[in-house]
Scaffold this active site. Structure first.
Site, PDB file in Angstrom:
ATOM      1  N   ASN A 168       4.208  36.261  10.444  1.00 48.32           N
ATOM      2  CA  ASN A 168       5.042  35.918  11.035  1.00 48.32           C
ATOM      3  C   ASN A 168       6.210  35.390  10.004  1.00 48.32           C
ATOM      4  O   ASN A 168       6.179  34.612   9.356  1.00 48.32           O
ATOM      5  CB  ASN A 168       5.003  34.974  12.249  1.00 48.32           C
ATOM      6  CG  ASN A 168       6.089  34.720  12.913  1.00 48.32           C
ATOM      7  OD1 ASN A 168       7.159  34.448  12.349  1.00 48.32           O
ATOM      8  ND2 ASN A 168       6.109  34.504  14.333  1.00 48.32           N
ATOM      9  N   HIS A 216      10.574  32.586   9.735  1.00 46.00           N
ATOM     10  CA  HIS A 216      11.307  31.296   8.770  1.00 46.00           C
ATOM     11  C   HIS A 216      12.024  31.863   7.422  1.00 46.00           C
ATOM     12  O   HIS A 216      12.690  31.175   6.599  1.00 46.00           O
ATOM     13  CB  HIS A 216      10.321  30.331   8.550  1.00 46.00           C
ATOM     14  CG  HIS A 216      10.132  29.673  10.083  1.00 46.00           C
ATOM     15  ND1 HIS A 216      10.998  29.129  10.895  1.00 46.00           N
ATOM     16  CD2 HIS A 216       8.791  29.703  10.781  1.00 46.00           C
ATOM     17  CE1 HIS A 216      10.191  28.847  11.912  1.00 46.00           C
ATOM     18  NE2 HIS A 216       8.993  29.130  11.885  1.00 46.00           N
ATOM     19  N   HIS A 247       9.840  36.870  16.052  1.00 46.78           N
ATOM     20  CA  HIS A 247      10.204  36.454  17.329  1.00 46.78           C
ATOM     21  C   HIS A 247      11.570  36.358  17.549  1.00 46.78           C
ATOM     22  O   HIS A 247      12.565  35.671  16.798  1.00 46.78           O
ATOM     23  CB  HIS A 247       9.642  34.709  17.556  1.00 46.78           C
ATOM     24  CG  HIS A 247       9.845  34.264  18.918  1.00 46.78           C
ATOM     25  ND1 HIS A 247       9.265  32.918  19.112  1.00 46.78           N
ATOM     26  CD2 HIS A 247      10.552  34.652  19.953  1.00 46.78           C
ATOM     27  CE1 HIS A 247       9.799  32.710  20.045  1.00 46.78           C
ATOM     28  NE2 HIS A 247      10.312  33.655  20.881  1.00 46.78           N
ATOM     29  N   ARG A 272      14.418  35.335  19.372  1.00 44.38           N
ATOM     30  CA  ARG A 272      14.836  34.311  20.404  1.00 44.38           C
ATOM     31  C   ARG A 272      16.111  34.562  20.972  1.00 44.38           C
ATOM     32  O   ARG A 272      16.964  35.210  20.240  1.00 44.38           O
ATOM     33  CB  ARG A 272      14.769  32.887  19.639  1.00 44.38           C
ATOM     34  CG  ARG A 272      13.466  32.309  19.280  1.00 44.38           C
ATOM     35  CD  ARG A 272      13.578  30.994  18.822  1.00 44.38           C
ATOM     36  NE  ARG A 272      12.149  30.312  18.871  1.00 44.38           N
ATOM     37  CZ  ARG A 272      11.971  29.641  19.935  1.00 44.38           C
ATOM     38  NH1 ARG A 272      12.757  29.226  20.813  1.00 44.38           N
ATOM     39  NH2 ARG A 272      10.795  29.030  19.943  1.00 44.38           N
ATOM     40  N   ARG A 284      18.206  32.159  16.619  1.00 45.98           N
ATOM     41  CA  ARG A 284      18.426  31.208  15.657  1.00 45.98           C
ATOM     42  C   ARG A 284      17.650  31.504  14.338  1.00 45.98           C
ATOM     43  O   ARG A 284      18.060  31.084  13.150  1.00 45.98           O
ATOM     44  CB  ARG A 284      17.846  29.748  16.126  1.00 45.98           C
ATOM     45  CG  ARG A 284      16.210  30.011  16.210  1.00 45.98           C
ATOM     46  CD  ARG A 284      15.700  28.612  16.442  1.00 45.98           C
ATOM     47  NE  ARG A 284      15.858  28.000  17.896  1.00 45.98           N
ATOM     48  CZ  ARG A 284      15.079  27.256  18.618  1.00 45.98           C
ATOM     49  NH1 ARG A 284      13.866  26.684  17.869  1.00 45.98           N
ATOM     50  NH2 ARG A 284      15.229  27.142  19.629  1.00 45.98           N
ATOM     51  N   GLU A 321       7.876  39.245  19.267  1.00 44.85           N
ATOM     52  CA  GLU A 321       7.582  38.102  20.452  1.00 44.85           C
ATOM     53  C   GLU A 321       8.903  37.770  20.956  1.00 44.85           C
ATOM     54  O   GLU A 321      10.074  38.055  20.442  1.00 44.85           O
ATOM     55  CB  GLU A 321       7.260  36.653  19.630  1.00 44.85           C
ATOM     56  CG  GLU A 321       5.804  37.126  19.048  1.00 44.85           C
ATOM     57  CD  GLU A 321       5.506  35.780  17.806  1.00 44.85           C
ATOM     58  OE1 GLU A 321       4.558  35.694  17.511  1.00 44.85           O
ATOM     59  OE2 GLU A 321       6.637  34.819  17.945  1.00 44.85           O
ATOM     60  N   THR A 349       7.463  27.510  19.838  1.00 45.52           N
ATOM     61  CA  THR A 349       6.735  27.810  21.373  1.00 45.52           C
ATOM     62  C   THR A 349       5.805  26.629  21.489  1.00 45.52           C
ATOM     63  O   THR A 349       4.721  26.622  20.891  1.00 45.52           O
ATOM     64  CB  THR A 349       6.041  29.077  21.126  1.00 45.52           C
ATOM     65  OG1 THR A 349       7.042  29.871  20.315  1.00 45.52           O
ATOM     66  CG2 THR A 349       5.871  29.527  22.593  1.00 45.52           C
ATOM     67  N   GLU A 370      -3.041  36.612  23.683  1.00 45.41           N
ATOM     68  CA  GLU A 370      -3.001  35.569  22.579  1.00 45.41           C
ATOM     69  C   GLU A 370      -3.141  34.309  22.848  1.00 45.41           C
ATOM     70  O   GLU A 370      -2.216  33.649  23.668  1.00 45.41           O
ATOM     71  CB  GLU A 370      -1.672  36.045  21.644  1.00 45.41           C
ATOM     72  CG  GLU A 370      -1.759  34.957  20.552  1.00 45.41           C
ATOM     73  CD  GLU A 370      -0.662  35.556  19.197  1.00 45.41           C
ATOM     74  OE1 GLU A 370      -0.153  36.756  19.457  1.00 45.41           O
ATOM     75  OE2 GLU A 370      -0.217  34.596  18.526  1.00 45.41           O
ATOM     76  N   HIS A 383      -0.746  30.189  16.246  1.00 47.88           N
ATOM     77  CA  HIS A 383       0.173  29.014  16.283  1.00 47.88           C
ATOM     78  C   HIS A 383      -0.325  27.415  15.614  1.00 47.88           C
ATOM     79  O   HIS A 383      -1.507  27.186  16.049  1.00 47.88           O
ATOM     80  CB  HIS A 383       0.608  28.472  17.812  1.00 47.88           C
ATOM     81  CG  HIS A 383       1.591  27.743  17.830  1.00 47.88           C
ATOM     82  ND1 HIS A 383       3.071  28.366  17.942  1.00 47.88           N
ATOM     83  CD2 HIS A 383       2.033  26.413  17.326  1.00 47.88           C
ATOM     84  CE1 HIS A 383       3.909  27.454  18.114  1.00 47.88           C
ATOM     85  NE2 HIS A 383       3.320  26.181  17.730  1.00 47.88           N
ATOM     86  N   GLY A 384       0.402  27.226  14.519  1.00 42.23           N
ATOM     87  CA  GLY A 384      -0.104  26.006  13.908  1.00 42.23           C
ATOM     88  C   GLY A 384      -1.054  26.146  12.820  1.00 42.23           C
ATOM     89  O   GLY A 384      -1.766  25.277  12.331  1.00 42.23           O
ATOM     90  N   GLY A 440       2.429  32.186  10.985  1.00 39.64           N
ATOM     91  CA  GLY A 440       4.032  32.141  10.074  1.00 39.64           C
ATOM     92  C   GLY A 440       4.194  30.902   9.536  1.00 39.64           C
ATOM     93  O   GLY A 440       4.422  31.082   8.533  1.00 39.64           O
ATOM     94  N   HIS A 441       4.555  29.899  10.211  1.00 38.54           N
ATOM     95  CA  HIS A 441       5.213  28.652   9.534  1.00 38.54           C
ATOM     96  C   HIS A 441       4.531  28.248   8.228  1.00 38.54           C
ATOM     97  O   HIS A 441       5.093  27.842   7.219  1.00 38.54           O
ATOM     98  CB  HIS A 441       5.427  27.512  10.605  1.00 38.54           C
ATOM     99  CG  HIS A 441       6.119  26.559  10.069  1.00 38.54           C
ATOM    100  ND1 HIS A 441       5.502  25.265   9.335  1.00 38.54           N
ATOM    101  CD2 HIS A 441       7.479  26.129   9.918  1.00 38.54           C
ATOM    102  CE1 HIS A 441       6.554  24.433   8.974  1.00 38.54           C
ATOM    103  NE2 HIS A 441       7.648  24.977   9.391  1.00 38.54           N
TER     104      HIS A 441
HETATM  105  N1  PXP Z   1       2.112  33.464  17.874  1.00 39.12           N
HETATM  106  C1  PXP Z   1       3.025  33.294  18.620  1.00 39.12           C
HETATM  107  C2  PXP Z   1       2.999  34.099  20.107  1.00 39.12           C
HETATM  108  C3  PXP Z   1       4.177  32.507  18.235  1.00 39.12           C
HETATM  109  O1  PXP Z   1       5.121  32.170  19.182  1.00 39.12           O
HETATM  110  C4  PXP Z   1       4.079  32.053  17.057  1.00 39.12           C
HETATM  111  C5  PXP Z   1       5.136  30.899  16.728  1.00 39.12           C
HETATM  112  O2  PXP Z   1       6.348  31.692  16.715  1.00 39.12           O
HETATM  113  C6  PXP Z   1       3.053  32.157  16.245  1.00 39.12           C
HETATM  114  C7  PXP Z   1       2.085  33.169  16.570  1.00 39.12           C
HETATM  115  C8  PXP Z   1       2.734  31.585  14.676  1.00 39.12           C
HETATM  116  O3  PXP Z   1       2.726  30.251  14.704  1.00 39.12           O
HETATM  117  P1  PXP Z   1       2.853  29.452  13.328  1.00 39.12           P
HETATM  118  O4  PXP Z   1       4.442  29.666  12.883  1.00 39.12           O
HETATM  119  O5  PXP Z   1       2.752  27.934  13.886  1.00 39.12           O
HETATM  120  O6  PXP Z   1       2.010  29.980  12.521  1.00 39.12           O
END
Ligand code: PXP
Length: 250
Positions: free
Chosen positions: A9, A12, A45, A47, A51, A72, A103, A153, A192-193, A214-215
């Site tokens: 992702n 950022h 994503h 949004r 942003r 997304e 999210t 997911e 996520h995370g 992503g992050h």
């Molecule tokens: N999957 C989805 C559906 C998400 O919304 C996000 C965050 O935008 C991610 C994966 C990736 O999460 P992270 O940035 O915490 O790795």
């Protein structure tokens, strides 16, 4: 047990670009590096408040990368129409709240079937695969199956944020849910995370076919470089998957 696909992702990169209002760093350049590093897909994503990633970014990324793009977005009429016009490989419908930093939880599919089903139908008519970002709960999986989603997911945030004594329990929710979803024949993704440490246990869940990260990757890229970070993530995921496979055989 097959390899897990890794979707990166790159939101950022756009967050950083937008902080100065210019054109650097360029998400397309990031997408090209994701490609060279051997990832399997690009996730962005879009949004509602734009942003980070903007419509033009999505259009250019789809045009310029050979990797499948997973878009997304929020499940509403306007965003679904934008997705249909952009024609990514897949759309992941996520819950969205303008005040949130990221999210925060999964989409409530259960109870919203009549509202979401037409969006899924519309996207599928365009040959776009549809994924729903949900918490690892049976009720949500069944609702996703009932309205024809191709993929669920699982939001891994609760596992990633859990205190040590709760980690096992949160992991178990993900393992059980992946099993249920797989039995229904729906493809399972997760994200996520995730980071170099917590991805290890998640990569062992054999029903999970794709991780979207992503992050952490973009943050760690400041220190290691984007290509090296993605390659290291891939190495950790593959090693963990192989170890789990060997344990299953023996
Ligand atoms: N999957 C989805 C559906 C998400 O919304 C996000 C965050 O935008 C991610 C994966 C990736 O999460 P992270 O940035 O915490 O790795």
């Amino acid at each position: 047990m097959k390899e897990i696909r890794l979707g990166v992702n790159i939101d950022h990169v756009a967050t950083l670009r937008n902080a100065r209002g210019g054109i650097h760093p360029d998400p397309i350049r990031a997408a090209k590096i994701v490609e060279v590093a051997g990832a399997d897909g690009i996730t962005v994503h879009l949004r509602e408040d734009r942003r980070h990633i903007r419509d033009e970014d999505v259009k250019n990324i789809i045009k310029e990368t050979i990797l499948p793009v997973n878009l997304e977005l929020a499940g509403n009429q306007q965003m679904i129409e934008i997705a249909c016009a952009l024609e990514p490989n897949a759309v992941c419908i996520v819950p969205e709240n303008r005040q949130e930093v990221t999210t925060e939880g999964g989409l409530s599919v259960f109870g919203q079937e009549t509202r979401l089903a037409p969006f899924i139908e519309k996207l599928k008519r365009k040959k776009i695969k549809v994924s729903l970002f949900i918490d690892p709960k049976v009720q949500e999986i069944e609702a996703a199956v009932n309205i024809g989603a191709d993929i669920v997911e699982f939001h891994t945030g609760r596992y990633c944020d859990a205190e040590e004594h709760n980690k096992e329990k949160e992991l178990d929710f993900l393992v059980q849910a992946a099993n249920v979803a797989n039995n229904y024949g729906i493809e399972v993704h997760a994200g996520h995370g995730l980071n170099f440490n917590n991805v290890v246990q998640i990569a062992k869940i054999k029903q999970i076919k794709e991780l979207n990260i992503g992050h952490f990757i973009i943050g760690e890229a400041i220190f290691l470089g984007l290509k090296t970070t993605i390659q290291e993530m891939r190495r950790i995921i593959s090693h963990s998957r192989k170890t789990a496979l060997l344990r299953e055989i023996n």
